[in-house]
Design a protein around this motif. Structure first.
Motif: not given
Length: 657
Positions: A23-29, A89-108
């Motif tokens: 939400k910080s990255e994409f707002g309330d969208t 952009e959401v999919v790309a953010w989940l796979l490449t951002s620091a937040a994705g690296k921290r919170y997303v499961h290693p399965h991707g």
């Protein structure tokens, strides 16, 4: 099917943290579907948005697409719209951002039944986990050029072209990417536009089984220089419209095209030139290609199997295997159908297996410098079957190398003979070599009649000079009739040389006529007398025939008398003999024997003391004919037969090389 909700305190904390960052990255969208995707990414499950109704409609659409692949339908089958919509952009953010690296499961990021409208841009990125977008729609393509990732799965998805480059329009762009696992684009996958993997490195398999790749007039699937640690699957109803390219690719396992259909009329259906395959190349079990299949310079560690395959390229090469190396067996037994040429020029094959006895090879094959270590058990090894096989090569090579009518390439015959010898079929090997020489005669004669002879004026003079020397030799031996015949020929040569001295074209035709007939006489003489060196027993037949004719014509009384056929050779003996007196030394002369006289005149360098003491008398017509007509031919036949026998015995004439 609903995914598991975050349950443990750690999962709940990670989800809340990921949602807060989103939400910080994409707002309330952030939509409900995207929030559901976040939950699945946190717990390591697949976000499955599909429904039974969607699955049923998707299966029907995929079946219709399979039927419409090659045709150009007015209305392309429409797939049902996926239930969920996710932003690229959401999919790309989940796979490449620091937040994705921290919170997303290693399965991707793994999802099913989603619609992504914008281009999924992940170029030159390092993905934290796998990317799965199965049974989905990527309406503007997927850009992973130069990226690093674990797995990519687009099974059953529709990917439309959305990226333009110098190579055309791509739907999936994976140039120079690196995958630690598999790239799976199969099971009803449909690409409208080129799928590119140039220079990509895949640690696992490249699986395209059941996938549809459509880019008419261009490249449907490009994987030049691609390195695949596992297998490449282009099988099980795989379909392509456009070229499939694997030039210079390196495949650790097998290249399986079992049941695949490759359609690119007038172009390359499958191009795997210089491809390195550690396992097998399987082009069998209903494999179909419309266009050329290229394996030029390929290196295959296992077998090359074409059992049941159908190859169609009527005006060109249906299967090009020039320079191919097959460490296993080339299977062409039970090949489905071939329209076009199969070219195995300069190929190296461990074993050749072309089916049971009398099985039909394709009509057009080129085997120049094709070398195989052995012919597999069960394939015909008799000379008759193999000569029929090589006859197909002869007729094809004539047009393939633009050779003259009747000219054949002897190398396939010689190599076949060597293999047959090693496998214990020596008599069949000799038959193959003999037939090779016989088939070459026609081509050699045709070449001689069409040869562009240089300096035609000198050619005729040179021929006349050679015959003139022979004429003088006949005159010195007292053979006036033979000398007169040669004198006529010499005069004809000289006349033609001067008659056409201002007409190069006419003089060339005369020279070609002379050269062609000279080669024809020589080649047919080789064939009739010693079977081109492979039937030396024929010499005995010819010797027996000539000896019999000579014996019949030379029959006379054992003690010749005046008025008969024979007379003494020495002048002093002839004088007394002609007067009817028989001096005491007359009894010392050897008795005349027509058989020994015939042998004495026929066999060179052998003396039975008949010609030394007896000679035909020219006082009678019979004696004149025998001495001046028959004996020169008899002696010449002896020299010809002896020369050809010695030459064939010492392998000077044999065509084994």
């Amino acid at each position: 099917m609903a995914e598991r909700e975050p349950e443990t305190p750690g999962e709940i904390e990670r989800f809340e943290g990921l949602l807060r960052r989103a939400k910080s990255e994409f707002g309330d969208t952030v939509t409900e579907d995207e929030e559901r995707l976040l939950k699945a990414c946190v717990v390591g499950e697949v976000a499955d948005f599909t429904t039974p109704d969607f699955w049923e409609k998707l299966k029907e659409a995929q079946d219709e697409e399979s039927k419409a692949m090659v045709d150009e339908p007015d209305e392309w089958p429409e797939r049902p719209e996926p239930p969920a919509k996710i932003r690229a952009e959401v999919v790309a953010w989940l796979l490449t951002s620091a937040a994705g690296k921290r919170y997303v499961h290693p399965h991707g990021v793994r999802m099913r039944g989603v619609r992504i409208e914008d281009t999924l841009r992940l170029a030159h990125a390092t993905l934290h986990g796998a990317l799965w977008a199965n049974q989905s729609e990527l309406l503007a393509g997927c850009d992973l050029i130069g990226s690093r990732f674990v797995d990519l799965h687009l099974n059953g998805s529709l990917v439309k072209a959305g990226m333009m480059s110098r190579g055309g329009i791509q739907s999936v762009h994976l140039d120079d990417s690196q995958s630690a696992g598999n790239v799976s684009i199969q099971g009803g996958f449909l690409a409208k536009g080129e799928v590119r993997l140039l220079g990509a490195s895949i640690g696992g398999d490249l699986a395209c089984s059941g996938g549809r790749f459509r880019n008419p007039g261009g490249n449907a699937l490009s994987a030049d220089g691609c390195q695949v640690g596992g297998f490449v699957f282009l099988k099980d109803d795989f379909q392509s419209v456009g070229a499939v390219r694997l030039l210079g690719a390196s495949i650790g396992g097998s290249l399986s095209c079992i049941g695949g259909r490759f359609h690119n009329p007038g172009g390359d259906a499958l191009n795997a030139d210089r491809c390195l395959v550690g396992g097998h190349v399987l082009l069998n079990s209903e494999f179909q290609s419309v266009g050329a299949v290229w394996l030029l310079g390929a290196r295959i560690g296992g077998n090359l199997e074409c059992i049941g395959g159908r190859f169609r390229n009527p005006n060109g090469d249906a299967l090009m295997g020039e320079g191919c190396r097959v460490s296993g067996t080339l299977f062409v037994r039970g090949i489905g159908s071939v329209e076009g040429r199969i070219v195995l020029t300069r190929s190296r094959i461990a074993y050749l297996y072309d089916g049971e006895r009398n099985s039909a090879w394709p009509d057009k094959i080129v085997l120049t410098d094709c070398r195989y270590d052995a012919i597999y058990a069960g394939s015909p090894l008799d000379a008759r079957s193999r000569l029929q096989w090589l006859a197909k090569h002869d007729s094809t090579a004539k047009t393939y190398i633009n050779a003259n009518e009747g000219v054949i390439d002897p190398q396939p015959y010689r190599w076949l003979a060597e293999v047959m010898k090693k496998q214990g079929h020596e008599e069949d090997a000799r038959t193959v070599l003999r037939v090779c020489a016989e088939r070459r005669v026609k081509g050699l004669v045709a070449q001689a009649f069409a040869a562009p002879i240089d300096r035609t004026y000198r050619y005729l003079i040179r021929r006349a000079a050679v015959l003139a020397v022979l004429c003088i030799a006949l005159l010195a031996g007292g053979y006036w009739l033979g000398a007169a015949a040669l004198a006529i020929v010499v005069s004809w040569f000289a006349l033609q040389a001067f008659k056409h001295r201002g007409d190069d074209e006419a003089r060339l035709r005369v020279c070609q006529l002379v050269e062609g007939n000279r080669v024809r006489v020589m080649q047919h003489t080789y064939r009739w007398v010693v079977g081109h060196g492979y039937a030396r027993w024929r010499v005995l037949v010819w010797l027996g025939l000539v000896l019999s004719v000579g014996t019949f014509l030379l029959v006379d009384h054992p003690v010749p008398v005046p008025g008969g056929l024979m007379q003494p050779t020495q002048s002093y003996a002839l004088k007394e003999w002609s007067q009817g007196t028989q001096p005491a030394w007359y009894e010392a002369l050897p008795k005349y024997n027509p058989f020994l006289y015939s042998a004495d005149a026929l066999v060179p360098l052998v003396s039975f003391h008949q010609e030394e003491h007896w000679t035909p008398s020219t006082a009678t017509w019979r004696g004149w004919f025998v001495k001046n007509v028959y004996l020169p031919l008899h002696i010449a036949a002896g020299w010809v037969i002896a020369t050809l026998f010695v030459a064939s015995f010492t392998r000077l004439m044999r065509q084994e090389g």
